[in-house]
Motif scaffolding. Structure first.
Motif, PDB file in Angstrom:
ATOM      1  N   VAL A 163       0.492   3.996 -21.347  1.00 54.57           N
ATOM      2  CA  VAL A 163      -0.086   2.653 -21.250  1.00 54.57           C
ATOM      3  C   VAL A 163      -0.016   2.148 -19.806  1.00 54.57           C
ATOM      4  O   VAL A 163      -0.801   1.271 -19.400  1.00 54.57           O
ATOM      5  CB  VAL A 163       0.641   1.693 -22.224  1.00 54.57           C
ATOM      6  N   LEU A 164       0.880   2.722 -19.004  1.00 55.04           N
ATOM      7  CA  LEU A 164       1.031   2.296 -17.618  1.00 55.04           C
ATOM      8  C   LEU A 164       0.038   2.957 -16.676  1.00 55.04           C
ATOM      9  O   LEU A 164       0.067   2.706 -15.464  1.00 55.04           O
ATOM     10  CB  LEU A 164       2.453   2.587 -17.140  1.00 55.04           C
ATOM     11  N   LEU A 165      -0.851   3.773 -17.198  1.00 58.47           N
ATOM     12  CA  LEU A 165      -1.809   4.435 -16.317  1.00 58.47           C
ATOM     13  C   LEU A 165      -2.836   3.471 -15.730  1.00 58.47           C
ATOM     14  O   LEU A 165      -3.410   3.762 -14.673  1.00 58.47           O
ATOM     15  CB  LEU A 165      -2.503   5.589 -17.049  1.00 58.47           C
ATOM     16  N   GLU A 166      -3.069   2.328 -16.358  1.00 59.66           N
ATOM     17  CA  GLU A 166      -3.985   1.361 -15.741  1.00 59.66           C
ATOM     18  C   GLU A 166      -3.390   0.784 -14.450  1.00 59.66           C
ATOM     19  O   GLU A 166      -4.022   0.876 -13.386  1.00 59.66           O
ATOM     20  CB  GLU A 166      -4.344   0.241 -16.724  1.00 59.66           C
ATOM     21  N   PRO A 167      -2.177   0.216 -14.464  1.00 57.69           N
ATOM     22  CA  PRO A 167      -1.620  -0.220 -13.185  1.00 57.69           C
ATOM     23  C   PRO A 167      -1.352   0.951 -12.244  1.00 57.69           C
ATOM     24  O   PRO A 167      -1.413   0.785 -11.011  1.00 57.69           O
ATOM     25  CB  PRO A 167      -0.333  -0.948 -13.578  1.00 57.69           C
ATOM     26  N   ALA A 168      -1.062   2.132 -12.790  1.00 61.12           N
ATOM     27  CA  ALA A 168      -0.862   3.305 -11.931  1.00 61.12           C
ATOM     28  C   ALA A 168      -2.149   3.653 -11.190  1.00 61.12           C
ATOM     29  O   ALA A 168      -2.104   4.120 -10.046  1.00 61.12           O
ATOM     30  CB  ALA A 168      -0.389   4.500 -12.755  1.00 61.12           C
ATOM     31  N   ALA A 169      -3.296   3.422 -11.822  1.00 62.53           N
ATOM     32  CA  ALA A 169      -4.569   3.682 -11.152  1.00 62.53           C
ATOM     33  C   ALA A 169      -4.767   2.716  -9.981  1.00 62.53           C
ATOM     34  O   ALA A 169      -5.294   3.095  -8.933  1.00 62.53           O
ATOM     35  CB  ALA A 169      -5.728   3.565 -12.133  1.00 62.53           C
ATOM     36  N   VAL A 170      -4.339   1.475 -10.147  1.00 63.50           N
ATOM     37  CA  VAL A 170      -4.423   0.508  -9.049  1.00 63.50           C
ATOM     38  C   VAL A 170      -3.493   0.937  -7.910  1.00 63.50           C
ATOM     39  O   VAL A 170      -3.857   0.886  -6.731  1.00 63.50           O
ATOM     40  CB  VAL A 170      -4.066  -0.913  -9.537  1.00 63.50           C
ATOM     41  N   ALA A 171      -2.278   1.368  -8.263  1.00 64.33           N
ATOM     42  CA  ALA A 171      -1.358   1.875  -7.252  1.00 64.33           C
ATOM     43  C   ALA A 171      -1.949   3.091  -6.557  1.00 64.33           C
ATOM     44  O   ALA A 171      -1.831   3.244  -5.327  1.00 64.33           O
ATOM     45  CB  ALA A 171      -0.015   2.232  -7.900  1.00 64.33           C
ATOM     46  N   ALA A 172      -2.604   3.952  -7.322  1.00 62.28           N
ATOM     47  CA  ALA A 172      -3.234   5.139  -6.736  1.00 62.28           C
ATOM     48  C   ALA A 172      -4.343   4.750  -5.776  1.00 62.28           C
ATOM     49  O   ALA A 172      -4.509   5.363  -4.710  1.00 62.28           O
ATOM     50  CB  ALA A 172      -3.774   6.042  -7.842  1.00 62.28           C
ATOM     51  N   ALA A 173      -5.117   3.724  -6.131  1.00 62.71           N
ATOM     52  CA  ALA A 173      -6.180   3.254  -5.239  1.00 62.71           C
ATOM     53  C   ALA A 173      -5.584   2.798  -3.908  1.00 62.71           C
ATOM     54  O   ALA A 173      -6.130   3.066  -2.836  1.00 62.71           O
ATOM     55  CB  ALA A 173      -6.957   2.114  -5.896  1.00 62.71           C
ATOM     56  N   ALA A 174      -4.443   2.111  -3.971  1.00 60.40           N
ATOM     57  CA  ALA A 174      -3.793   1.639  -2.750  1.00 60.40           C
ATOM     58  C   ALA A 174      -3.284   2.802  -1.910  1.00 60.40           C
ATOM     59  O   ALA A 174      -3.453   2.823  -0.683  1.00 60.40           O
ATOM     60  CB  ALA A 174      -2.637   0.708  -3.110  1.00 60.40           C
ATOM     61  N   VAL A 175      -2.665   3.778  -2.551  1.00 55.12           N
ATOM     62  CA  VAL A 175      -2.109   4.915  -1.820  1.00 55.12           C
ATOM     63  C   VAL A 175      -3.226   5.774  -1.225  1.00 55.12           C
ATOM     64  O   VAL A 175      -3.112   6.276  -0.101  1.00 55.12           O
ATOM     65  CB  VAL A 175      -1.185   5.744  -2.732  1.00 55.12           C
ATOM     66  N   LEU A 176      -4.325   5.924  -1.943  1.00 53.90           N
ATOM     67  CA  LEU A 176      -5.467   6.674  -1.399  1.00 53.90           C
ATOM     68  C   LEU A 176      -6.036   5.965  -0.172  1.00 53.90           C
ATOM     69  O   LEU A 176      -6.469   6.613   0.787  1.00 53.90           O
ATOM     70  CB  LEU A 176      -6.542   6.854  -2.471  1.00 53.90           C
ATOM     71  N   GLN A 177      -6.054   4.636  -0.191  1.00 52.87           N
ATOM     72  CA  GLN A 177      -6.496   3.878   0.980  1.00 52.87           C
ATOM     73  C   GLN A 177      -5.530   4.071   2.148  1.00 52.87           C
ATOM     74  O   GLN A 177      -5.932   4.238   3.300  1.00 52.87           O
ATOM     75  CB  GLN A 177      -6.585   2.384   0.647  1.00 52.87           C
ATOM     76  N   ALA A 178      -4.247   4.044   1.852  1.00 51.15           N
ATOM     77  CA  ALA A 178      -3.238   4.154   2.899  1.00 51.15           C
ATOM     78  C   ALA A 178      -3.210   5.535   3.522  1.00 51.15           C
ATOM     79  O   ALA A 178      -2.873   5.694   4.692  1.00 51.15           O
ATOM     80  CB  ALA A 178      -1.862   3.818   2.325  1.00 51.15           C
ATOM     81  N   ALA A 179      -3.540   6.558   2.731  1.00 54.31           N
ATOM     82  CA  ALA A 179      -3.567   7.955   3.197  1.00 54.31           C
ATOM     83  C   ALA A 179      -2.292   8.335   3.952  1.00 54.31           C
ATOM     84  O   ALA A 179      -2.341   8.747   5.115  1.00 54.31           O
ATOM     85  CB  ALA A 179      -4.799   8.188   4.070  1.00 54.31           C
ATOM     86  N   PRO A 180      -1.127   8.230   3.302  1.00 57.34           N
ATOM     87  CA  PRO A 180       0.122   8.562   3.997  1.00 57.34           C
ATOM     88  C   PRO A 180       0.205  10.052   4.307  1.00 57.34           C
ATOM     89  O   PRO A 180      -0.217  10.896   3.507  1.00 57.34           O
ATOM     90  CB  PRO A 180       1.200   8.148   2.989  1.00 57.34           C
ATOM     91  N   LEU A 181       0.768  10.365   5.456  1.00 59.83           N
ATOM     92  CA  LEU A 181       0.972  11.743   5.859  1.00 59.83           C
ATOM     93  C   LEU A 181       2.439  12.118   5.676  1.00 59.83           C
ATOM     94  O   LEU A 181       3.325  11.256   5.806  1.00 59.83           O
ATOM     95  CB  LEU A 181       0.572  11.937   7.320  1.00 59.83           C
ATOM     96  N   PRO A 182       2.738  13.381   5.376  1.00 57.35           N
ATOM     97  CA  PRO A 182       4.144  13.795   5.277  1.00 57.35           C
ATOM     98  C   PRO A 182       4.899  13.447   6.550  1.00 57.35           C
ATOM     99  O   PRO A 182       4.405  13.639   7.662  1.00 57.35           O
ATOM    100  CB  PRO A 182       4.045  15.315   5.085  1.00 57.35           C
ATOM    101  N   GLY A 183       6.090  12.896   6.365  1.00 54.45           N
ATOM    102  CA  GLY A 183       6.916  12.545   7.508  1.00 54.45           C
ATOM    103  C   GLY A 183       6.701  11.160   8.055  1.00 54.45           C
ATOM    104  O   GLY A 183       7.440  10.717   8.947  1.00 54.45           O
ATOM    105  N   GLU A 184       5.716  10.420   7.552  1.00 59.31           N
ATOM    106  CA  GLU A 184       5.523   9.041   8.004  1.00 59.31           C
ATOM    107  C   GLU A 184       6.557   8.128   7.361  1.00 59.31           C
ATOM    108  O   GLU A 184       7.134   8.429   6.313  1.00 59.31           O
ATOM    109  CB  GLU A 184       4.109   8.551   7.674  1.00 59.31           C
ATOM    110  N   ARG A 185       6.791   7.001   8.012  1.00 51.82           N
ATOM    111  CA  ARG A 185       7.700   5.973   7.499  1.00 51.82           C
ATOM    112  C   ARG A 185       6.859   4.947   6.758  1.00 51.82           C
ATOM    113  O   ARG A 185       5.963   4.344   7.340  1.00 51.82           O
ATOM    114  CB  ARG A 185       8.487   5.327   8.633  1.00 51.82           C
ATOM    115  N   VAL A 186       7.132   4.782   5.459  1.00 55.31           N
ATOM    116  CA  VAL A 186       6.287   3.942   4.615  1.00 55.31           C
ATOM    117  C   VAL A 186       7.125   2.859   3.956  1.00 55.31           C
ATOM    118  O   VAL A 186       8.348   2.958   3.854  1.00 55.31           O
ATOM    119  CB  VAL A 186       5.553   4.782   3.553  1.00 55.31           C
ATOM    120  N   GLY A 187       6.450   1.815   3.496  1.00 56.89           N
ATOM    121  CA  GLY A 187       7.147   0.721   2.848  1.00 56.89           C
ATOM    122  C   GLY A 187       6.319   0.089   1.749  1.00 56.89           C
ATOM    123  O   GLY A 187       5.091   0.192   1.744  1.00 56.89           O
ATOM    124  N   VAL A 188       6.996  -0.570   0.819  1.00 54.04           N
ATOM    125  CA  VAL A 188       6.353  -1.290  -0.276  1.00 54.04           C
ATOM    126  C   VAL A 188       6.970  -2.678  -0.342  1.00 54.04           C
ATOM    127  O   VAL A 188       8.204  -2.823  -0.390  1.00 54.04           O
ATOM    128  CB  VAL A 188       6.551  -0.569  -1.626  1.00 54.04           C
TER     129      VAL A 188
END
Length: 334
Positions: free
Chosen positions: A145-170
């Motif tokens: 049931v949490l896949l709907e908000p997970a899809a929104v989180a995924a949209a954000a992460v796809l926009q952010a395009a984090p690279l391995p080794g980067e320093r990230v925050g939420v």
């Protein structure tokens, strides 16, 4: 017979019974297993949702999981019996944004299950088959049931395009923030910093991959490469910019319910920040979230903390409003 919660107007609802609906061409009938309640559902109940984003009377419920019971004409009968989740935005499929894969930005106007058409606070739900994301047999539908908000989180992460080794925050450790933490952790960051005023959320955030956890008043400047803002609090967007290094990337997902502090154009330009935003989730983000869940990269079950029956809809909304460190995802189970 099939039951549903009918919200006739803000603050007034009743549980209604009727015949099980029949799917039309291109549609499926889903037996709802669970439906999540989020802040937008509370806004709908309390009358705080903008008029252009809701219709009354309405059966709420846009976060859901279930099993396909029947298919309409033109839909593959092999889908019957499959566990599934599904997108909420019902787009026109022909406008420029839809053709570009951004059905969440459809130019034909806003149309979403649970807000403008009957949703999942019910025993059964009619869904256009093209919106489905079928799941593997034996999937935990309580977690799914949490896949709907997970899809929104995924949209954000796809926009952010984090690279391995980067320093990230939420910024924000609500449901959306906790899901974002898990997806960012999968990118192998050097550090994953989380900011939230609720100390009780720290164990869940760390279990999801957070390496540091701070109250917003304690953060200062961190020079992070990427920050995803999920709190939707009054000043959280502006505060997020102060956590970024020069040339950093910010993704905004929260929608403040009050007049927010303005983002400073001077700060954005002088520090050459890149600012993205997310409104719902396009199909690509849904596919990404479902893949991550199926691969075991998303642990969704522990985020569900409370379950209510359909008859307890008002109690569930009230609990969401009370909040608290121990209140995570609240679900209704028919």
């Amino acid at each position: 017979m099939s039951r549903s919660v009918l919200l006739e107007q803000p603050g007034r609802y009743r549980l209604v019974k009727g015949e099980v609906p029949t799917p039309g061409p291109g549609e499926v009938l889903v037996r709802v297993a669970a439906a999540g309640i989020c802040g937008s559902d509370r806004e709908l109940y309390e009358g705080g949702r903008p008029e252009e984003y809701c219709t009354f009377p309405i059966v709420p419920g846009h976060e859901w999981s279930g099993t396909i019971e029947e298919v309409g004409p033109g839909v593959d009968p092999a889908l019957v019996g499959r566990p599934t989740v599904g997108e909420g935005f019902v787009s026109c499929q022909v406008c420029e944004r839809c053709r570009a894969g951004e059905g969440n930005l459809c130019l034909a106007g806003y149309d979403e299950i649970g807000f403008t058409r009957p949703g999942a606070f019910a025993d059964h739900l009619i869904v256009p088959a093209r919106l489905l994301h079928p799941l593997q047999a034996g999937t935990d539908l309580r977690a799914a049931v949490l896949l709907e908000p997970a899809a929104v989180a995924a949209a954000a992460v796809l926009q952010a395009a984090p690279l391995p080794g980067e320093r990230v925050g939420v910024v924000g450790a609500g449901t959306l923030g906790l899901l974002t933490i898990q997806l960012l952790a999968a990118s192998s960051p050097a550090e994953l910093v989380v900011s939230d005023p609720r100390a009780g959320r720290e164990p869940v955030a760390r279990a999801g991959g957070a390496t540091r956890y701070f109250h917003p008043d304690e953060l200062g400047e961190l020079d992070l490469d990427v920050v995803v803002e999920t709190a939707g609090a009054r000043d959280s967007a502006a505060a997020s910019t102060r956590l970024l290094r020069r040339g950093g990337r910010l993704v905004l997902t929260g929608i403040p319910g009050v007049v927010p502090e303005m983002l400073s154009p001077s700060t954005i330009v002088e520090r050459q920040l890149t600012v993205f935003s997310v409104f719902g989730a396009p199909s690509a983000a849904w596919a990404h979230a479902v893949r991550a869940f199926t691969a075991g990269l998303l642990d969704l079950g522990p985020l569900v903390t409370h379950e209510f029956a359909l008859e307890e809809y008002a109690d569930a909304v009230a609990l969401l409003g009370q909040g608290g460190d121990d209140v995570g995802k609240i679900i209704l189970k028919p």
